[in-house]
Design a protein around this motif. Structure first.
Motif, short mmCIF file in Angstrom:
data_model
loop_
_atom_site.label_atom_id
_atom_site.label_comp_id
_atom_site.label_asym_id
_atom_site.label_seq_id
_atom_site.Cartn_x
_atom_site.Cartn_y
_atom_site.Cartn_z
N HIS A 119 0.84 -1.20 0.00
CA HIS A 119 0.00 0.00 0.00
C HIS A 119 0.88 1.26 0.00
N GLY A 140 -8.56 -0.96 5.64
CA GLY A 140 -9.56 -1.56 6.51
C GLY A 140 -8.96 -2.02 7.83
N ASP A 170 -16.70 0.93 7.87
CA ASP A 170 -17.45 -0.33 7.79
C ASP A 170 -18.42 -0.48 8.97
N GLY A 183 -17.38 1.50 3.23
CA GLY A 183 -16.78 2.73 2.72
C GLY A 183 -17.43 3.30 1.47
N GLU A 187 -19.78 6.72 1.23
CA GLU A 187 -19.39 7.82 0.32
C GLU A 187 -20.54 8.17 -0.63
N GLY A 271 -7.36 1.35 1.01
CA GLY A 271 -8.74 1.38 0.50
C GLY A 271 -9.47 2.70 0.70
N ASP A 303 -7.17 -3.46 -2.15
CA ASP A 303 -6.21 -4.56 -2.30
C ASP A 303 -6.08 -5.02 -3.76
#
Ligand code: KG4
Ligand code: ZN
Length: 338
Positions: A119, A140, A170, A183, A187, A271, A303
């Protein structure tokens, strides 16, 4: 040019990527993802046994598919890589074992990759080098601020004391009866809402350290719900206000880190960095301060195996490779040596 094949199977996505690696500029030739969201959604979260069975089921066709779409034959692969941790042990084992078996069969080096380093480096995928910068990983499972001096030179300056940013999205989504993972749904719902409608707490915002806390925010949303006449009607305002509280803390702390460490570059990954409102807020704030801002393309925020292939290449070109009997590390911290 060296070809890296990488497998990611740390949680609920099986992913395979093929990277044409280069000292100057790497190129993603294929990045295939088989999502298990529909399998886990009825349970409201990831079920480890379902995850590992699904990884085992799809991994082989996915490798074949990735090679086919990259136009690469197995003989052309130079390095095989896989995520070694952190993640679910039974899920990690699937990708890790397949990658080691491929490396053994092809007589090529195997590189074990830390998912968090994947990441962390993803905003620089296909770029020439890893510049000095302040990095914010928001996924996450993790929320972490780091001072990055260059590839492999990371210093953690803050992390969450309770929930990760994505976990907060979450859990709040679950409270609001929105689907898993929350998520993207929060949004979407927030788009029609007023972010000032509810004043939710900004945990640890004014503390001098760089740690985060999202549990107070989560509890505040929970305690607000019974006071509302019509939760359904208030959903856009609730989501917008919650989202703004998360973005506010992440952004203010990151900007303070940039200032304190005399950095001129801020990068975000994981994420949650897929969130359009968050990306926009970071971009505007950085532009205003003449700080360079980097975030990966949305496809490489959640991911994926392209980021694992890139992190493997960065490790490999620095002289690292791993033994074929290397174990997985479900609790692997970012700063541990693999
Ligand atoms: O990086 P990732 O795919 O997996 C981990 O390594 O954890 O991150 C998944 C997290 C989930 O919590 C998900 O809800 C969150 O990223 N996420 C988002 C958005 N898309 C994914 N959070 C906020 N807004 C989004 N658009
Ligand atoms: Zn991740």
């Amino acid at each position: 040019m060296p070809i890296v094949l990488a497998i990611e199977s740390s949680c609920d996505e099986t992913a395979v990527a093929v990277l044409s690696a280069n000292e100057a500029r790497s190129k993603v030739l294929a990045s295939e993802i088989s999502s298990q969201i529909s399998l886990h959604a009825p349970h409201g979260g990831v079920v480890p046994e379902i995850a590992s069975r699904s990884h085992s089921h799809v991994i082989r066709p996915l490798v074949e598919h990735a090679l086919l779409s990259a136009g690469i034959s197995t003989k052309e692969i130079d390095v095989v890589a896989a995520t070694a941790g952190p993640g679910l042990a039974s899920s990690l084992l699937v990708g890790h074992t397949v990658a080691k078996a491929m490396a053994a069969a092809l007589g090529k080096p195997f590189v074990a990759v830390n998912h968090l380093e994947g990441h962390l480096l993803s905003p620089f995928l296909q770029e020439e080098e890893i510049p000095p910068h302040i990095a914010l990983i928001i996924s996450g499972g993790h929320t972490m601020l780091l001072h990055v001096a260059g590839a492999g030179q990371y210093r953690k300056i803050g992390s969450t004391r309770d929930d990760a940013a994505g976990e907060a999205f979450d859990k709040v989504a679950k409270m609001l009866s929105l689907p898993y993972p929350g998520g993207p749904h929060v949004e979407r719902m927030a788009q029609g809402g007023n972010p000032k409608a509810f004043s939710f707490p900004r945990g640890l915002l004014h503390e001098s350290h760089f740690d985060f806390s999202f549990s107070g925010l989560k509890t505040s949303v929970l305690y607000t719900l019974p006071k509302l006449d019509d939760v359904e009607k208030a959903l856009p305002d609730l989501c917008a206000s919650f989202q703004e509280a998360v973005i506010d803390v992440l952004l203010q702390k990151s900007l303070r880190a940039v200032k304190e460490f005399g950095a001129n570059h801020l990068a975000i990954s994981g994420g949650v960095s897929m969130n359009g409102t968050l990306r926009q807020a970071f971009q505007v704030a950085c532009d205003k301060r003449k700080v360079k801002f980097s975030v990966s393309a949305p496809a490489f925020c959640t991911d994926n195996a392209a980021m694992i292939a890139f992190a493997a290449w960065v490790r490999y070109r620095a002289g690292h490779s791993d033994a074929l009997d290397a174990p997985v590390h479900p609790n692997l911290p970012l700063l541990a040596n693999l």
